[in-house]
Write an enzyme that holds these catalytic residues in place. Structure first.
Site, short mmCIF file in Angstrom:
data_model
loop_
_atom_site.label_atom_id
_atom_site.label_comp_id
_atom_site.label_asym_id
_atom_site.label_seq_id
_atom_site.Cartn_x
_atom_site.Cartn_y
_atom_site.Cartn_z
N ILE A 132 -107.02 26.46 17.53
CA ILE A 132 -105.61 26.68 17.16
C ILE A 132 -105.59 26.58 15.64
O ILE A 132 -106.20 25.69 15.05
CB ILE A 132 -104.63 25.68 17.81
CG1 ILE A 132 -103.19 25.94 17.33
CG2 ILE A 132 -105.03 24.24 17.58
CD1 ILE A 132 -102.13 25.15 18.09
N SER A 133 -104.90 27.53 15.02
CA SER A 133 -104.88 27.57 13.56
C SER A 133 -104.17 26.37 12.98
O SER A 133 -103.34 25.74 13.64
CB SER A 133 -104.16 28.84 13.12
OG SER A 133 -104.73 29.93 13.76
N ALA A 134 -104.47 26.10 11.71
CA ALA A 134 -103.80 24.99 11.01
C ALA A 134 -102.32 25.33 10.83
O ALA A 134 -101.95 26.50 10.67
CB ALA A 134 -104.46 24.78 9.65
#
Ligand code: SAH
Length: 298
Positions: A132-134
């Site tokens: 999951i992206s930052a």
């Protein structure tokens, strides 16, 4: 101005964690409006030399440190979520009220694996060689696409992963809009549906204005094209033609391009069908690839 900043050993970029140099040199910040920063990576990886935008990188680093501290102070739950958004606003990543509202409404804690840091500015592994992206990358992409995410508009999220950004899109375009998420890992699509079902975006899934599908995102999703907004959550070596074709005139696509050196590109399709491209910042995403390539060795 010339300053030296001491950094933490790990920089969080997007999609992957990578080691950072401990020291970072900032040069003449008044010399250009884009305020470039030279980041000497030779300390840990030979003679590589990166240029990244100071307003993106330094801000994210500060935010990383600050939000980690903040999370320890406030714990998780709604206070952690509010703190995350407050920090993104403080460091200028979020400038719009709608983006702040949507990121506060959709709890990232429901989208990260149990036991991981939901509100710290870092990507988190979600299995299948994906992350999951930052939060700062989610916020950056929402900011870039905000004008194409008004109620009633259509959005495509390629490489939808956990479904967090897809859910944000659904909240922004509302029940009269249409949001499609596509990921090529069936288990991730199942997981993203379960995540959304637990969230404030559940009603959009139930009523059908939001759907998540298994597919090769390089082909887009023709069924609901053309789209006002297309987000690609994995780095392509070149812009996939089907995605350009499925972008509405007047629409915008945000896509990371490149292999080792990657840039976040913003592609605007003019009303006459011509394309305008600009580079937003340097990034680090997992590749937009085939399922076999991605799962190799997994
Ligand atoms: N934006 C998402 C996930 C980012 S990770 C989030 O924040 O949760 C990149 C995602 O792209 C992974 O889930 C990976 O499975 C997916 N992906 C990579 N190549 C793909 C392709 N060709 N088609 C569809 N999805 C792809």
């Amino acid at each position: 101005m010339r300053a030296q900043v001491l950094l933490c050993p790990t920089i969080t970029a997007y999609g992957r964690l990578y080691c950072a140099p401990r020291r970072l040199h900032r040069y003449n910040s008044s010399s250009s409006s884009s305020q470039f920063l030279n980041l000497n990576l030779s300390r840990f990886s030979g003679a590589l030399f990166f240029h990244m935008e100071v307003c993106s990188l330094a801000r994210n680093l500060c935010f990383s440190l600050f939000s980690t501290h903040k999370q320890f102070q406030s714990g998780t739950g709604s206070s952690g979520k509010r703190g995350m958004v407050e920090n993104l606003k403080r460091y200028g990543v979020i400038s719009s009220k709608r983006v702040a509202q949507v990121m506060e409404a959709l709890d990232r804690g429901l989208f990260v694996p149990v036991g991981s840091s939901a509100y710290v500015d870092t990507p988190v592994p979600i299995g299948y060689n994906a992350t999951i992206s930052a939060p700062h990358m989610h916020a950056t992409c929402l900011q870039l696409l905000e004008d194409k995410l008004h109620p009633g508009m259509r959005a495509l999220d390629v490489g939808s992963g956990t479904g967090y950004l897809t859910g944000c899109f659904a909240l922004m375009v509302g029940a009269e809009g249409r949001v499609v998420g596509v990921d090529h890992i069936p288990e991730l699509v199942d997981m993203s549906i379960k995540n959304i079902e637990k969230s404030v975006a559940a009603s959009f899934l139930k009523k059908g204005s939001l759907s998540l599908h298994v597919g090769d995102g390089r082909k887009g999703w023709q069924e609901f094209a053309p789209y006002d907004a297309i987000h690609v959550g994995a780095a392509a070596s070149e812009i996939p033609q089907p995605l350009l074709d499925q972008l509405k005139p007047g629409g915008r696509m945000v896509i990371p391009l490149g292999t080792y050196f990657q840039e976040l590109k913003v592609i605007d399709k003019n009303e006459d069908g011509s394309i305008k491209v600009h580079t937003e910042t340097s990034v680090r995403y997992v590749p937009l690839t085939s399922r076999v390539e991605q799962l190799g060795g997994f």
